[in-house]
Design a protein around this motif. Sequence first.
Motif, PDB file in Angstrom:
ATOM      1  N   LEU A 123       0.834  -1.210   0.000  1.00  0.00           N
ATOM      2  CA  LEU A 123       0.000   0.000   0.000  1.00  0.00           C
ATOM      3  C   LEU A 123       0.871   1.263   0.000  1.00  0.00           C
ATOM      4  O   LEU A 123       0.386   2.347  -0.306  1.00  0.00           O
ATOM      5  N   ARG A 124       2.154   1.121   0.343  1.00  0.00           N
ATOM      6  CA  ARG A 124       3.047   2.306   0.357  1.00  0.00           C
ATOM      7  C   ARG A 124       3.380   2.657  -1.085  1.00  0.00           C
ATOM      8  O   ARG A 124       3.972   1.856  -1.835  1.00  0.00           O
ATOM      9  N   LYS A 125       3.015   3.867  -1.465  1.00  0.00           N
ATOM     10  CA  LYS A 125       3.152   4.319  -2.854  1.00  0.00           C
ATOM     11  C   LYS A 125       4.613   4.247  -3.319  1.00  0.00           C
ATOM     12  O   LYS A 125       5.529   4.605  -2.551  1.00  0.00           O
ATOM     13  N   ASN A 126       4.811   3.756  -4.549  1.00  0.00           N
ATOM     14  CA  ASN A 126       6.148   3.699  -5.165  1.00  0.00           C
ATOM     15  C   ASN A 126       7.160   2.904  -4.348  1.00  0.00           C
ATOM     16  O   ASN A 126       8.356   3.244  -4.329  1.00  0.00           O
ATOM     17  N   ILE A 127       6.716   1.863  -3.687  1.00  0.00           N
ATOM     18  CA  ILE A 127       7.643   1.079  -2.869  1.00  0.00           C
ATOM     19  C   ILE A 127       8.792   0.515  -3.702  1.00  0.00           C
ATOM     20  O   ILE A 127       9.875   0.241  -3.192  1.00  0.00           O
ATOM     21  N   GLU A 128       8.568   0.409  -5.018  1.00  0.00           N
ATOM     22  CA  GLU A 128       9.639  -0.081  -5.890  1.00  0.00           C
ATOM     23  C   GLU A 128      10.871   0.821  -5.796  1.00  0.00           C
ATOM     24  O   GLU A 128      12.013   0.349  -5.874  1.00  0.00           O
ATOM     25  N   ILE A 129      10.633   2.111  -5.596  1.00  0.00           N
ATOM     26  CA  ILE A 129      11.764   3.059  -5.512  1.00  0.00           C
ATOM     27  C   ILE A 129      12.616   2.739  -4.275  1.00  0.00           C
ATOM     28  O   ILE A 129      13.852   2.716  -4.339  1.00  0.00           O
ATOM     29  N   LEU A 130      11.939   2.445  -3.175  1.00  0.00           N
ATOM     30  CA  LEU A 130      12.680   2.074  -1.960  1.00  0.00           C
ATOM     31  C   LEU A 130      13.475   0.792  -2.202  1.00  0.00           C
ATOM     32  O   LEU A 130      14.656   0.691  -1.844  1.00  0.00           O
ATOM     33  N   ILE A 131      12.838  -0.185  -2.853  1.00  0.00           N
ATOM     34  CA  ILE A 131      13.520  -1.461  -3.111  1.00  0.00           C
ATOM     35  C   ILE A 131      14.751  -1.237  -3.994  1.00  0.00           C
ATOM     36  O   ILE A 131      15.828  -1.789  -3.735  1.00  0.00           O
TER      37      ILE A 131
END
Length: 382
Positions: free
Chosen positions: A109-117
């Motif tokens: 649900l956290r927006k743009n979690i791909e960026i964090l990954i």
Amino acid sequence: MAERIIPLTDHRSRTLQPPLAALEAATRMSATGFLGDTLGRPLHDLRISVTDRCNFRCSYCMPKEVFDKDYPYLPHGSLLTFEEITRLARLFVGHGVRKVRLTGGEPLLRKNIEILIEQLAQLRTVDGAPLDITLTTNGSLLARKAEALRAAGLQRVTVSLDGLDDTVFRKMNDVDFPVEQVLEGIAAAKAAGLGPIKVNMVVKRGTNEHEILAMARHFKGTGVVLRFIEYMDVGATNGWRMDEVLPSSEVIKLIHADMPLMQLEPSSAGETAARWGYADAQGRHDRDAGEIGVISSVTQAFCHDCNRARLSTEGKLYLCLFASSGYDLRELVRGGASDADVTSAIGHIWSGRADRYSELRSTLSPDTPGGTRRVEMSYIGG
Ligand code: SF4
């Protein structure tokens, strides 16, 4: 001499720079040669909660009566940013962390979690290896996101699924979400190359234990590792009762009677699940059939080698799933502390760790610290 501590990552060099000597005196080492707590447990796993929100209301974690529309969820501004999370993860890695698990609430649900990954995937362990990055999800958004998560650098996922029957599933997660879509998410994760995939089933006596065999038969031979989790007294809101716990020993007996099992060695120190392989006719491990796991925090505590730290959504460091308070690292980070200071703080905190709630559970009374005022699992991640 002013206590200005140099980051522990220097420690591997063994050429102790002053004031590292002071640091060594202040912090303990584990058998790994890296930071250890009071029981000699290394800091190996970091679980990072990226949101306190979820689209499910699992009764054992976020009961609907408590986590309703008026519940004081965290304002966005108080959540750690991706840059802050990555910086903290980098400093934990300097203390020997090798595995990062993203959790929540529901992390997708956290927006743009791909960026964090992507950011976390740039980090390297102290010996230059890629971090083991995994994520625990309820699977509701996985079918849509699996490819992007894999492309960002995620390696594995663990999916929570408490039954195959829709009625039972609804009873456990208290939202009208079909099992089929979670199974589609698991299939999409497999197709995207996320693996090995683990599925976690929380077993609550009187609610879903009759789904155990169906789940085991469904995942046997698929390469997915199904784990059965004893219902736990996490947080302070799920109304936990011991008579709703089905001991893992009974789960094993039930499955073994239908599909013979044999115990397997742990695959790594600090592993939470006890592994059981499906046996072939000669009693050997049938690798094609695969294995299951049981996570028995209530009846077979595993605190002795617990190497997990938890970072809450707003940057508090918790040393145990059943802790009642944490250490505010966000204040340090947003207060301009240097890497050396934050590293030192983490070192001191972990060195003083003595948590072993599950081992002590039966001796604790309600007013013992950690007795009832435990932090919510949806806030620090499972
Ligand atoms: S109860 Fe706490 S110390 Fe024990 S295994 Fe769980 S998280 Fe670790």
